[in-house]
Design a protein around this motif. Structure first.
Motif, PDB file in Angstrom:
ATOM      1  N   MET A 104       0.821  -1.204   0.000  1.00  0.00           N
ATOM      2  CA  MET A 104       0.000   0.000   0.000  1.00  0.00           C
ATOM      3  C   MET A 104       0.859   1.259   0.000  1.00  0.00           C
ATOM      4  O   MET A 104       0.534   2.243  -0.674  1.00  0.00           O
ATOM      5  CB  MET A 104      -0.930  -0.003   1.223  1.00  0.00           C
ATOM      6  CG  MET A 104      -2.040  -1.013   1.138  1.00  0.00           C
ATOM      7  SD  MET A 104      -3.122  -0.709  -0.288  1.00  0.00           S
ATOM      8  CE  MET A 104      -4.046  -2.239  -0.335  1.00  0.00           C
ATOM      9  N   ALA A 105       1.950   1.221   0.760  1.00  0.00           N
ATOM     10  CA  ALA A 105       2.844   2.381   0.787  1.00  0.00           C
ATOM     11  C   ALA A 105       3.623   2.501  -0.518  1.00  0.00           C
ATOM     12  O   ALA A 105       3.702   3.584  -1.113  1.00  0.00           O
ATOM     13  CB  ALA A 105       3.798   2.259   1.981  1.00  0.00           C
ATOM     14  N   PHE A 106       4.185   1.386  -0.986  1.00  0.00           N
ATOM     15  CA  PHE A 106       5.019   1.444  -2.182  1.00  0.00           C
ATOM     16  C   PHE A 106       4.193   1.724  -3.432  1.00  0.00           C
ATOM     17  O   PHE A 106       4.690   2.374  -4.371  1.00  0.00           O
ATOM     18  CB  PHE A 106       5.779   0.125  -2.352  1.00  0.00           C
ATOM     19  CG  PHE A 106       6.728   0.138  -3.518  1.00  0.00           C
ATOM     20  CD1 PHE A 106       7.954   0.783  -3.426  1.00  0.00           C
ATOM     21  CD2 PHE A 106       6.397  -0.479  -4.722  1.00  0.00           C
ATOM     22  CE1 PHE A 106       8.831   0.812  -4.511  1.00  0.00           C
ATOM     23  CE2 PHE A 106       7.262  -0.452  -5.801  1.00  0.00           C
ATOM     24  CZ  PHE A 106       8.486   0.199  -5.696  1.00  0.00           C
TER      25      PHE A 106
ATOM     26  N   LEU B  16      -7.503   7.802  -4.992  1.00  0.00           N
ATOM     27  CA  LEU B  16      -6.668   6.602  -4.913  1.00  0.00           C
ATOM     28  C   LEU B  16      -5.652   6.711  -3.781  1.00  0.00           C
ATOM     29  O   LEU B  16      -5.455   5.756  -3.019  1.00  0.00           O
ATOM     30  CB  LEU B  16      -5.936   6.378  -6.238  1.00  0.00           C
ATOM     31  CG  LEU B  16      -6.725   5.634  -7.320  1.00  0.00           C
ATOM     32  CD1 LEU B  16      -5.943   5.652  -8.627  1.00  0.00           C
ATOM     33  CD2 LEU B  16      -6.999   4.206  -6.888  1.00  0.00           C
ATOM     34  N   VAL B  17      -5.007   7.865  -3.659  1.00  0.00           N
ATOM     35  CA  VAL B  17      -4.040   8.063  -2.581  1.00  0.00           C
ATOM     36  C   VAL B  17      -4.738   7.998  -1.230  1.00  0.00           C
ATOM     37  O   VAL B  17      -4.241   7.362  -0.284  1.00  0.00           O
ATOM     38  CB  VAL B  17      -3.308   9.403  -2.750  1.00  0.00           C
ATOM     39  CG1 VAL B  17      -2.384   9.675  -1.565  1.00  0.00           C
ATOM     40  CG2 VAL B  17      -2.497   9.414  -4.048  1.00  0.00           C
ATOM     41  N   PHE B  18      -5.900   8.635  -1.131  1.00  0.00           N
ATOM     42  CA  PHE B  18      -6.671   8.603   0.117  1.00  0.00           C
ATOM     43  C   PHE B  18      -7.073   7.173   0.461  1.00  0.00           C
ATOM     44  O   PHE B  18      -6.997   6.751   1.627  1.00  0.00           O
ATOM     45  CB  PHE B  18      -7.912   9.484  -0.025  1.00  0.00           C
ATOM     46  CG  PHE B  18      -8.799   9.481   1.188  1.00  0.00           C
ATOM     47  CD1 PHE B  18      -8.421  10.169   2.327  1.00  0.00           C
ATOM     48  CD2 PHE B  18     -10.009   8.783   1.192  1.00  0.00           C
ATOM     49  CE1 PHE B  18      -9.237  10.171   3.460  1.00  0.00           C
ATOM     50  CE2 PHE B  18     -10.821   8.775   2.307  1.00  0.00           C
ATOM     51  CZ  PHE B  18     -10.433   9.474   3.450  1.00  0.00           C
ATOM     52  N   HIS B  19      -7.483   6.400  -0.550  1.00  0.00           N
ATOM     53  CA  HIS B  19      -7.870   5.000  -0.363  1.00  0.00           C
ATOM     54  C   HIS B  19      -6.713   4.203   0.231  1.00  0.00           C
ATOM     55  O   HIS B  19      -6.875   3.449   1.195  1.00  0.00           O
ATOM     56  CB  HIS B  19      -8.292   4.420  -1.717  1.00  0.00           C
ATOM     57  CG  HIS B  19      -8.472   2.941  -1.728  1.00  0.00           C
ATOM     58  ND1 HIS B  19      -7.485   2.069  -2.154  1.00  0.00           N
ATOM     59  CD2 HIS B  19      -9.520   2.158  -1.376  1.00  0.00           C
ATOM     60  CE1 HIS B  19      -7.916   0.826  -2.062  1.00  0.00           C
ATOM     61  NE2 HIS B  19      -9.148   0.851  -1.592  1.00  0.00           N
ATOM     62  N   HIS B  20      -5.509   4.372  -0.336  1.00  0.00           N
ATOM     63  CA  HIS B  20      -4.341   3.645   0.163  1.00  0.00           C
ATOM     64  C   HIS B  20      -3.978   4.086   1.583  1.00  0.00           C
ATOM     65  O   HIS B  20      -3.625   3.254   2.429  1.00  0.00           O
ATOM     66  CB  HIS B  20      -3.146   3.868  -0.767  1.00  0.00           C
ATOM     67  CG  HIS B  20      -3.178   3.021  -1.999  1.00  0.00           C
ATOM     68  ND1 HIS B  20      -4.269   2.948  -2.831  1.00  0.00           N
ATOM     69  CD2 HIS B  20      -2.245   2.193  -2.558  1.00  0.00           C
ATOM     70  CE1 HIS B  20      -4.005   2.127  -3.837  1.00  0.00           C
ATOM     71  NE2 HIS B  20      -2.787   1.656  -3.693  1.00  0.00           N
ATOM     72  N   MET B  21      -4.049   5.388   1.854  1.00  0.00           N
ATOM     73  CA  MET B  21      -3.688   5.892   3.170  1.00  0.00           C
ATOM     74  C   MET B  21      -4.672   5.424   4.245  1.00  0.00           C
ATOM     75  O   MET B  21      -4.261   5.129   5.367  1.00  0.00           O
ATOM     76  CB  MET B  21      -3.621   7.423   3.136  1.00  0.00           C
ATOM     77  CG  MET B  21      -2.478   7.981   2.292  1.00  0.00           C
ATOM     78  SD  MET B  21      -0.857   7.343   2.801  1.00  0.00           S
ATOM     79  CE  MET B  21      -0.786   7.918   4.495  1.00  0.00           C
ATOM     80  N   VAL B  22      -5.949   5.359   3.902  1.00  0.00           N
ATOM     81  CA  VAL B  22      -6.945   4.874   4.860  1.00  0.00           C
ATOM     82  C   VAL B  22      -6.684   3.411   5.201  1.00  0.00           C
ATOM     83  O   VAL B  22      -6.773   2.997   6.364  1.00  0.00           O
ATOM     84  CB  VAL B  22      -8.371   5.052   4.297  1.00  0.00           C
ATOM     85  CG1 VAL B  22      -9.386   4.270   5.119  1.00  0.00           C
ATOM     86  CG2 VAL B  22      -8.755   6.525   4.291  1.00  0.00           C
TER      87      VAL B  22
END
Length: 272
Positions: free
Chosen positions: A83-85, A124-130
């Motif tokens: 998720m981070a990468f 998409l970025v918000f989805h990964h960060m959540v």
């Protein structure tokens, strides 16, 4: 922590190897082609693993509320580095795609290119960060004495549609956007996304109702408000992405039937 370390090595390593193989195999591809396809392969591998693990967890659960499975926490640890990468991989994909198109802001990496990436793919970025900051801590640390691994397994299986979405991009990169395979894959994208990301939610409510002999329409009233709100917050972006996929499929249909003068084009964006 062993699984976390495995994820830290596996996903960046897979991305690096994919780039090198694609660069040596498709010598006529530019940097955008290589990075876009490498990122899609990375997403597809993670999604395939998540789907398999989710299926094992969900089918092994007899009690949807109390059963636990050792694969649940292990895969969450393993998948966290992805998720981070993947945010970084998406940034590189977007950067090289825009650079190839000649945008002056993308002549070199800068805070501006990061800002433009975040503005282009905020959901998409918000989805990964959540998933990293909310889903992961809840799954690993805040379920003391509770099970519910069935539902986590179902969420893992929601990734089933990702390989089909990624395959569509790869086929376009290979110049096969007018092939029967691309059309069949387009149908699979819509079916898998609708089934595993939208129908998934009423299915989980139905299974819960079957477990406790509750009519389907009364299940939401037997759950805590925060549970319903959490599910709604997860469902909303899936509906949004599904609408985008339907619109894209319709545009491609118009292009292929000659109703518009715009040809198919390579697009490095993704829905998940």
């Amino acid at each position: 922590m062993y699984m976390l370390a495995c994820g830290v090595v596996f996903f960046p390593g897979l991305f690096f190897i994919s780039r090198k193989v694609l660069e040596s195999t498709f010598k006529n591809w530019n940097d955008a082609d290589v990075f876009v396809v490498s990122e899609r392969l990375l997403s597809s591998i993670h999604a395939t693993l998540a789907t398999i693990v989710g299926f094992i967890i969900a089918t092994a659960s007899n009690d949807v509320m109390s059963d636990r499975h050792r694969l649940t926490n292990e895969f969450v640890w393993f998948g966290a580095p992805y998720m981070a990468f993947d945010i970084y991989a998406m940034y590189l994909s977007n950067y090289h795609s825009q650079k190839v198109r000649g945008h002056k802001a993308y002549m070199k990496h800068s805070l501006l290119t990061i800002k433009l990436f975040l503005l282009r793919h905020p959901l998409l970025v918000f989805h990964h960060m959540v998933l990293l900051t909310v889903f992961m801590p809840i799954t690993l640390f805040l379920r003391t004495g509770l099970g519910g691994d069935f539902f986590i397994g179902c969420f893992f299986m929601a990734e089933f549609s990702t390989p089909f979405v990624s395959l569509g991009t790869v086929l376009i990169q290979l110049g096969l956007e007018d092939s029967w395979l691309h059309r069949v894959n387009g149908v699979m994208v819509l079916l898998s996304f609708f089934t595993c990301r939208i129908l998934l939610f009423p299915y989980m409510y139905w299974v819960y109702g079957q477990q406790y002999t509750i009519p389907f329409h009364k299940v939401p009233f037997h759950l805590q408000l925060q549970c319903n709100l959490a599910n709604l917050s997860l469902l909303a972006p899936q509906i949004y992405w599904f609408v985008l996929l339907c619109c894209k499929a319709y545009r491609l249909y118009l292009c292929q039937t000659g109703s518009t003068g715009q040809p198919s084009h390579k697009d490095g964006s993704k829905t998940d």
